[in-house]
Design a protein around this motif. Structure first.
Motif, PDB file in Angstrom:
ATOM      1  N   TYR A   1    -121.822  60.387  50.504  1.00  0.00           N
ATOM      2  CA  TYR A   1    -122.086  60.804  49.147  1.00  0.00           C
ATOM      3  C   TYR A   1    -122.914  62.089  49.181  1.00  0.00           C
ATOM      4  CZ  TYR A   1    -120.741  56.105  47.653  1.00  0.00           C
ATOM      5  OH  TYR A   1    -120.059  54.956  47.413  1.00  0.00           O
TER       6      TYR A   1
ATOM      7  N   LEU B   1    -128.737  61.555  47.009  1.00  0.00           N
ATOM      8  CA  LEU B   1    -129.209  61.405  45.625  1.00  0.00           C
ATOM      9  C   LEU B   1    -130.358  62.351  45.280  1.00  0.00           C
ATOM     10  CD1 LEU B   1    -129.036  57.576  44.853  1.00  0.00           C
ATOM     11  CD2 LEU B   1    -127.318  59.323  44.634  1.00  0.00           C
TER      12      LEU B   1
ATOM     13  N   TYR C   1    -130.917  65.276  38.236  1.00  0.00           N
ATOM     14  CA  TYR C   1    -131.801  64.286  37.600  1.00  0.00           C
ATOM     15  C   TYR C   1    -132.896  63.858  38.568  1.00  0.00           C
ATOM     16  CZ  TYR C   1    -133.487  59.887  35.699  1.00  0.00           C
ATOM     17  OH  TYR C   1    -134.298  58.883  35.242  1.00  0.00           O
ATOM     18  N   TYR C   2    -132.507  63.527  39.808  1.00  0.00           N
ATOM     19  CA  TYR C   2    -133.525  63.059  40.765  1.00  0.00           C
ATOM     20  C   TYR C   2    -134.408  64.203  41.272  1.00  0.00           C
ATOM     21  CZ  TYR C   2    -132.012  58.324  40.346  1.00  0.00           C
ATOM     22  OH  TYR C   2    -131.769  57.087  39.821  1.00  0.00           O
TER      23      TYR C   2
ATOM     24  N   LEU D   1    -124.790  56.570  42.807  1.00  0.00           N
ATOM     25  CA  LEU D   1    -125.916  56.768  41.891  1.00  0.00           C
ATOM     26  C   LEU D   1    -126.602  55.458  41.481  1.00  0.00           C
ATOM     27  CD1 LEU D   1    -123.906  59.183  39.553  1.00  0.00           C
ATOM     28  CD2 LEU D   1    -125.523  59.874  41.320  1.00  0.00           C
TER      29      LEU D   1
ATOM     30  N   ARG E   1    -130.560  65.279  45.882  1.00  0.00           N
ATOM     31  CA  ARG E   1    -130.002  66.580  45.495  1.00  0.00           C
ATOM     32  C   ARG E   1    -129.489  66.595  44.054  1.00  0.00           C
ATOM     33  NH1 ARG E   1    -127.270  70.340  49.114  1.00  0.00           N
ATOM     34  NH2 ARG E   1    -128.176  70.232  51.205  1.00  0.00           N
ATOM     35  N   GLN E   2    -129.370  65.430  43.435  1.00  0.00           N
ATOM     36  CA  GLN E   2    -128.868  65.366  42.054  1.00  0.00           C
ATOM     37  C   GLN E   2    -129.918  65.965  41.116  1.00  0.00           C
ATOM     38  OE1 GLN E   2    -125.940  64.667  41.221  1.00  0.00           O
ATOM     39  NE2 GLN E   2    -125.164  63.592  43.035  1.00  0.00           N
TER      40      GLN E   2
END
Ligand SMILES: Cc1ncc(COP(=O)(O)O)c(C=O)c1O
Length: 405
Positions: free
Chosen positions: A346, A349, A354-355, A85, A351-352
């Motif tokens: 990982y 990102l 927040y992002y 992250l 897919r997070q």
């Protein structure tokens, strides 16, 4: 089944490491003492770089790099989606936007063609930094990334949290990651799963003394004492700087490492060449065993790029779960029952949650990262794994996968 548990990664702390820490604990300086400068100087010699600024974590190091580069609102930072992250969060800490650049599915490394496309698309030149990641310990194509990014007028801050001791060849010369010929700043982490374990810790390396000065300023509250003070009230009537005087020039942080962490770092650094050799030996065992047990390619190691020397923080295999008729979760749970820890490095990102909210990138824009993510699994990698341990791990993996064929 083994009676000992194999985590995917772990530190190796010996008696001499403990002794080094205890010696500093018994000294006058627990923090802001001379051991920090010794650690910085040892790391600078190991990497062949002018300046090292040690700090509290890899995340803090990335944040400091963004601050020193002067990034903020209205700027854009590009990084890989296949990373931890912090490689992206550092841009958000300073108010900059984040964009992701697709990776090569066989290496997990930033795809330089995709980077070139992103930079060309940026006609208003809001991209101010690129943060390539030496994923797992294998160097990215630094010379090409540097050429493209500097051509665009942006900084290169490589995230080498996995890659201390890695190197690459370019035009007949060998370059160590963090030695800074093809970047502006490099960032390291000294978290326990990394090669140099300090509990928590990080560093930024650079050959640019102005950037180094700025990194040091932001590391310590933006505060200056003595040389470099700006205000007239700093001076006594005879023109000397008042001994009590300090001033805050920018909004900085407390990202100072302690001296006992630095003592551990100095001792761990001494053993780094041997521990890198061991990691490389373990990787060779895994390559041989994968070839022997999965000759059909159902389980493959990530591709090694020629002319790059891998530091093997991680050993990632790609498993064709569909072909084996089993899910990744089932494989991880069954291996866990056999005392083998694995992890996924990982989740992309973008897919997070927040992002997803702040970048609105679609998974379909990243076919390389999606293909990588669908099959990646990190199996145990740390220096004191033996050849027998590797044999046990791959044999158990084969059993777990074979049961569903
Ligand atoms: C690629 C990468 N970047 C940055 C970080 C952040 O480092 P730290 O945990 O020291 O803050 C990590 C940590 O795992 C990492 O793997």
């Amino acid at each position: 089944m083994s009676d000992k548990f194999y985590p995917y990664g772990r530190q190796q702390i010996d008696d001499d490491d403990i002794e080094a820490v205890v010696n500093v604990m018994k000294s006058d300086w627990l923090t802001q003492g001379p051991t920090i400068a010794s650690f910085e100087s040892d790391l600078a010699s190991f990497l062949g770089v002018k300046e090292v600024v040690a700090c509290t974590s890899g995340t803090a190091a990335l944040h400091l790099a963004m601050l020193a580069a002067g990034l903020g609102k209205g700027d854009r930072v590009l990084t890989s989606p296949i990373t931890f992250l912090s490689s992206a969060n550092c841009a958000r800490f300073v108010g900059a936007d984040v964009g992701f650049v697709d990776v090569d599915p066989d290496t997990g490394l930033m795809n330089v063609h995709a980077l070139e496309t992103e930079l060309k698309r940026d006609t208003t030149k809001i991209i101010k930094a690129v943060v390539p990641v030496h994923m797992g310990g294998q160097p990215v194509d630094m010379p090409r990334i540097y050429e493209l990014t500097h051509g665009h007028g942006a900084y290169v801050v490589d995230d080498a949290c996995h890659a201390i001791g890695a190197s690459y060849e370019h035009e007949g010369k060998s370059y160590r990651v963090g030695g800074n010929p093809h970047c502006d700043m490099t960032v390291f982490s000294f978290h326990p799963v990394k090669h140099v374990a300090m509990g928590e810790g990080g560093a930024v390396t650079t050959d640019d003394s102005a950037l180094a000065e700025s990194l040091r300023l932001y590391r310590n509250h933006g505060m200056v004492k003595g040389k470099g003070v700006e205000s007239e009230s700093a001076y006594d009537s005879d023109g000397t700087i008042n001994p009590w005087y300090y001033e805050m020039q920018v909004l900085g942080f407390n990202y100072r490492l302690t001296d006992f962490q630095a003592a551990l770092g100095i001792n761990q650094l001494k053993k780094l060449p041997q521990s890198l050799d061991k990691r490389r030996g373990i990787a060779q065992q895994y390559y041989r065993l994968l070839e022997k047990h999965f000759a059909d390619g159902g389980v493959r190691a990530l591709k090694s790029v020629p002319d790059r020397s891998h530091a093997y923080h991680l050993f990632v295999v790609k498993i064709d779960f569909e072909r084996f008729g089993v899910t990744r979760g089932q494989v991880m749970n069954r291996l866990r029952e056999k005392n083998i820890g694995t992890q996924v490095h990982y989740i992309p990102l973008y897919r997070q949650p927040y992002y997803r909210r702040c970048c609105s990138s679609e998974a379909s824009e990243f076919p390389g990262a999606e293909a990588y993510y669908a099959q990646a699994l990190s199996i145990p990698m740390y220096p004191n794994l033996t050849a027998t341990d590797c044999e046990i791990i791959i044999t158990e993996l084969k059993k777990v996968l074979g049961g569903n064929r």
